[in-house]
Design a protein around this motif. Sequence first.
Motif, PDB file in Angstrom:
ATOM      1  N   ASN A 161       0.675   2.139 -10.937  1.00  0.00           N
ATOM      2  CA  ASN A 161       0.267   0.995 -10.327  1.00  0.00           C
ATOM      3  C   ASN A 161      -1.343   0.744  -9.743  1.00  0.00           C
ATOM      4  O   ASN A 161      -1.327   1.407  -9.035  1.00  0.00           O
ATOM      5  CB  ASN A 161       0.796   0.900  -9.058  1.00  0.00           C
ATOM      6  CG  ASN A 161       1.367  -0.716  -8.371  1.00  0.00           C
ATOM      7  OD1 ASN A 161       0.386  -1.498  -8.545  1.00  0.00           O
ATOM      8  ND2 ASN A 161       2.236  -1.056  -7.887  1.00  0.00           N
ATOM      9  N   PRO A 162      -1.813   0.754 -10.873  1.00  0.00           N
ATOM     10  CA  PRO A 162      -3.530   0.732 -10.474  1.00  0.00           C
ATOM     11  C   PRO A 162      -4.026   0.137  -9.504  1.00  0.00           C
ATOM     12  O   PRO A 162      -4.915   0.265  -9.089  1.00  0.00           O
ATOM     13  CB  PRO A 162      -4.292   0.081 -11.652  1.00  0.00           C
ATOM     14  CG  PRO A 162      -2.760  -0.375 -12.865  1.00  0.00           C
ATOM     15  CD  PRO A 162      -1.612  -0.121 -11.724  1.00  0.00           C
ATOM     16  N   SER A 163      -3.604  -1.598  -9.016  1.00  0.00           N
ATOM     17  CA  SER A 163      -4.330  -2.301  -7.973  1.00  0.00           C
ATOM     18  C   SER A 163      -3.691  -1.483  -6.107  1.00  0.00           C
ATOM     19  O   SER A 163      -4.509  -2.368  -5.953  1.00  0.00           O
ATOM     20  CB  SER A 163      -4.597  -3.230  -8.702  1.00  0.00           C
ATOM     21  OG  SER A 163      -2.745  -3.619  -9.028  1.00  0.00           O
ATOM     22  N   ALA A 164      -2.536  -0.815  -6.316  1.00  0.00           N
ATOM     23  CA  ALA A 164      -1.725  -0.802  -4.985  1.00  0.00           C
ATOM     24  C   ALA A 164      -2.867  -0.039  -4.327  1.00  0.00           C
ATOM     25  O   ALA A 164      -3.503   1.169  -4.682  1.00  0.00           O
ATOM     26  CB  ALA A 164      -1.048  -0.334  -5.342  1.00  0.00           C
ATOM     27  N   PRO A 165      -2.587   0.277  -3.264  1.00  0.00           N
ATOM     28  CA  PRO A 165      -4.037   0.974  -1.895  1.00  0.00           C
ATOM     29  C   PRO A 165      -2.991   2.572  -2.864  1.00  0.00           C
ATOM     30  O   PRO A 165      -1.741   2.500  -2.634  1.00  0.00           O
ATOM     31  CB  PRO A 165      -3.219   0.193  -0.930  1.00  0.00           C
ATOM     32  CG  PRO A 165      -2.599  -0.070  -0.476  1.00  0.00           C
ATOM     33  CD  PRO A 165      -2.622  -1.100  -2.667  1.00  0.00           C
TER      34      PRO A 165
END
Lengths: 314, 296
Positions: free
Chosen positions: A80-84
Amino acid sequence: MTALTPTSSTAAARSRTTGPADPADPAGPSRSPAAAPARRRAWASRGHLTAAGLLTLAFVSPLYLTIINAFKSQDQIVRNPSAPPAPPTLHNITDALGRSDKIIQIGLTNSAVTVLASVLLVVPLGSAFSFWLTRRSAVFRRVVLAAFAAGLMIPPAVVLLPTIRILTILHLDHTYPGLILSNVGGGYLSFAVFVYSGFLRAVPGEIVEAAALDGAGMLRIWWRIIMPLMRPATATVAIFLSLWIWNDFMNPQFILGPLRGQTITTGLYLSLGQYSTNYAQLFGVMFLAAIIPVAGYLALQKQFIAGLTTGATK
Amino acid sequence: MTGRVRRQRGESALGAIAVLALALYALFIVTPVLMSAWKSLTDENPLLAHARFVGVSNYTDMLHDDALKSSLTFTLVTALAVTAVANAAGIGFALLLNKTSLSYRVMRTVAFLPQVLSGVIVGFVWRYILAQDGVLNHLLLSTGLIGRPVTWLGSPHLAMFSVGLVAAWVLTGFTTVVHLAALQSVPVELYQAATVDGAGRWARFRRITLPMVAPGTTISVTISLITTLKLYDIIAALTSGGPANSTQSTALYIINLAFTDDRFGYASAVAMLLLVVSAAIALTVTGLLRRREVDL
């Protein structure tokens, strides 16, 4: 923003994103002071803020990715590249700092030394030279300034090969003194002379003459009177040169060469090859490479922007 | 008397520094350009003991060099497109952020951040975003905008587009700040007078804003052009010039000729060409924009 000025609705729609911003918006005073337009105006300014905010967020989203992924495991990044980061990990940072080749520590040190030495040489040289130029004839001054301006336009790739040859003749190839010397003599000095000459135009000649009548030598006048007067110019020159030299890639890559240690930028480029698929490691290294210029910019951004705008609007 | 002596002493010390500055400039700018010009007429190669004078043959060789043609086309097209996009975006962004409250000041600070990063970092972050299994495809696939992953960096035309996009992204921070500064010098009374005269938003933008920020635009466009014409580090990290040399800038081509192919003589000739082309473009465009400033 509701268009109350007599324009066609398409023009109003088109200019919604491009029209002048609110406080400077001249339509304001001409509007009726009734409650309804005031409320509409409040909504409009909220809409403007939302639009500006969303656009800015989209614009800097690549930076957001750089920061969050520095604190995520490889697995988290891929899935999940864009998750914090949840939970955040410091592994990438500690791993990068714990490498046996010390690429970060050595790179940061080498970059700091190069930047410091280059700036400490360019600043007095550029400022004293510009002051000396003010005391020459107008024609001479104009010719020299034009030549230095040309220096700013020369693509670094054009002078790289002969520069290395010159450094070889001086026995300074593949050395830090060689890199620093070519920094000092190359386009960076041109930039300094340009900024200082611009500022010196605003310094009244009477100041120099008065000091000279009091018996002060020119060197002394430059150091005791001109340098303090030009503090904003020095800030501009020092800030921009530090940033450019820190981020420079071509000169350290070819002047130092692969075997003579790295600056942080060339070290980072090396890691790029080594870790091409290990994103966690790479983002850790990138975070450490970016943190100093970014922190420096955030701390000095007022002077930064001021220097940029005086330089650009002059 | 002592005053005059001391003044002369100071003058000569200052003169010595000036001579040093001129000498360094001559050594690291003037001499390298002259050396490049000379070497471009030789077949210098580190593998050869002595370089021979070959006249203009390096220059005539360029006429048949397809890699040079494609690198030059790529460099020129990117420079013009990136300059146009970055400056249009900069003007738009500046108009949007031209307010004084804290949130706008924060946005302005943040918008300049890409300029602060090294090209190597910028190149890599975007390589990660634009990869086949990267964030952008991830995002577009999940929203259903595309059916299958787009090879942003894998096919020549898209790769050229991607490099331009990244370069424009970096430059927009700069063009925004320059135009913001220019906007702040526009007197509010001008807009008020125009409004009274019945000028609409679009008319005010075209007749007041654009002409008033024109000096800022000139600087911003010139610097954008110079920056893109020497594009190197972003490309080195983003595509290394590929695929199939489609994103090989002329600067990158010179480096490859010199350090990979050992063709110093020919690399110098290409360097001279890049120098002439860059100077011609920068001077022409600056001249045109200056004239426009006056006309408006």
